[in-house]
Design an enzyme around this catalytic site. Structure first.
Site, short mmCIF file in Angstrom:
data_model
loop_
_atom_site.label_atom_id
_atom_site.label_comp_id
_atom_site.label_asym_id
_atom_site.label_seq_id
_atom_site.Cartn_x
_atom_site.Cartn_y
_atom_site.Cartn_z
N PRO A 63 62.36 45.17 56.73
CA PRO A 63 61.28 45.68 55.71
C PRO A 63 60.29 46.58 56.54
O PRO A 63 59.65 46.29 57.43
CB PRO A 63 60.63 44.24 55.28
CG PRO A 63 61.56 43.28 55.86
CD PRO A 63 62.23 43.76 57.23
N GLU A 64 60.10 47.75 55.52
CA GLU A 64 58.97 48.63 56.04
C GLU A 64 57.74 48.70 55.24
O GLU A 64 57.90 47.86 54.23
CB GLU A 64 59.62 50.06 56.08
CG GLU A 64 60.65 50.33 57.08
CD GLU A 64 61.46 51.53 57.23
OE1 GLU A 64 60.83 52.73 56.97
OE2 GLU A 64 62.76 51.49 57.48
#
Ligand SMILES: [Zn+2]
Length: 270
Positions: A2-3
């Protein structure tokens, strides 16, 4: 992994659902890896605290906790989702998934669960969290340009450097570089002011659009509702090796830079 947009989506969902609720008790699993603070410190910091707000900082989820009663200290609960971590809000009777490492029982009767099969996620408690890099959605153009001045590393590596910018990872770096027309291997210091301006605009646009679509669901990413995001449908280069460029039809190339895949169009990016 996840960014920024995925973490923002999770944090916003959590804020909507659990802000104002009170953590009554905490259960922590026996696996040591996810606990960056000691189990005792986490339990002590969370128990009997009101969740004032949930927000994102870099790639971290920050729970601002407020004491109830006489305890004057306020503290923050920091969650990093790692590769496969998720934060779920459930009813207590929902089956507890195998890789559940933490459960906070809430006064509303619900549970907040941290689930992470690969255990690269991290839980910690701290008084004042601040990530080392600049926040991409808040940084001014001048401050953004200054981050890359004199840097001989490829621009892609500089974008991923969390000490410079906080929260940008592989997907959004590739997508921003494509939209800015810049090759991932270009030396950061070789970028002109115009290049940097295009990159600044492209990066912020791509991050904001991804937040609107709930992030990119690749591998195990889901939001606090267990729902997937949709930005993966807008990827122009990431994960599209060999497929025709959406602008010029040239096959998208993949190169490995500092151990990470980089995707680009050899025609559209210079
Ligand atoms: Zn192209």
């Amino acid at each position: 992994m996840p960014e920024l947009p995925e973490v923002e989506t999770v944090a916003r969902g959590l804020n909507q659902r659990v802000a104002g609720d009170v953590i009554e008790s905490v259960w922590l699993g026996s696996k040591p890896e996810p606990l960056k603070s000691s189990a005792r410190a986490i339990a002590a910091a969370l128990q009997s605290k009101k969740i004032a707000r949930v927000r994102r900082s870099g790639k971290h989820i920050v729970f601002d906790l407020e004491p109830i009663g006489s305890d004057p200290s306020s503290v923050q609960w920091i969650v990093h989702l790692g590769m496969t971590g998720s934060m779920l809000v459930t009813t207590p009777d929902a089956d507890r998934e195998k890789h559940t490492h933490a459960v906070a029982q809430l006064a509303s009767g619900r549970e907040l669960r941290f689930v992470d099969p690969r255990r690269f996620g991290r839980l910690s408690v701290i008084e004042h969290f601040s990530p080392p890099g600049a926040e991409p959605l808040d940084v001014s153009f001048e401050a953004f340009a200054a981050l890359f001045r004199g840097r001989k590393t490829p621009i892609k590596s500089a974008l991923l450097n969390q000490k410079l910018l906080s929260g940008v990872g592989n997907i959004y770096a590739d997508e921003a570089l494509f939209r800015a027309g810049i090759r991932p291997r270009r030396r950061a210091s070789s970028l002109t002011r115009d290049d940097l301006r295009r990159l600044y605009v492209a990066l912020r646009r791509v991050l904001k659009q991804a937040i609107k679509l709930g992030g990119s669901s690749i591998s195990d990413y889901v939001d606090s509702n267990g729902d997937e995001g949709f930005f993966q449908l807008k990827h122009r280069v990431y994960g599209r090796e060999g497929k025709p460029c959406l602008v010029c039809k040239t096959p998208i190339k993949r190169v490995v830079l500092a151990g990470r895949s980089s995707h680009y169009c050899p025609e559209c990016q210079r």
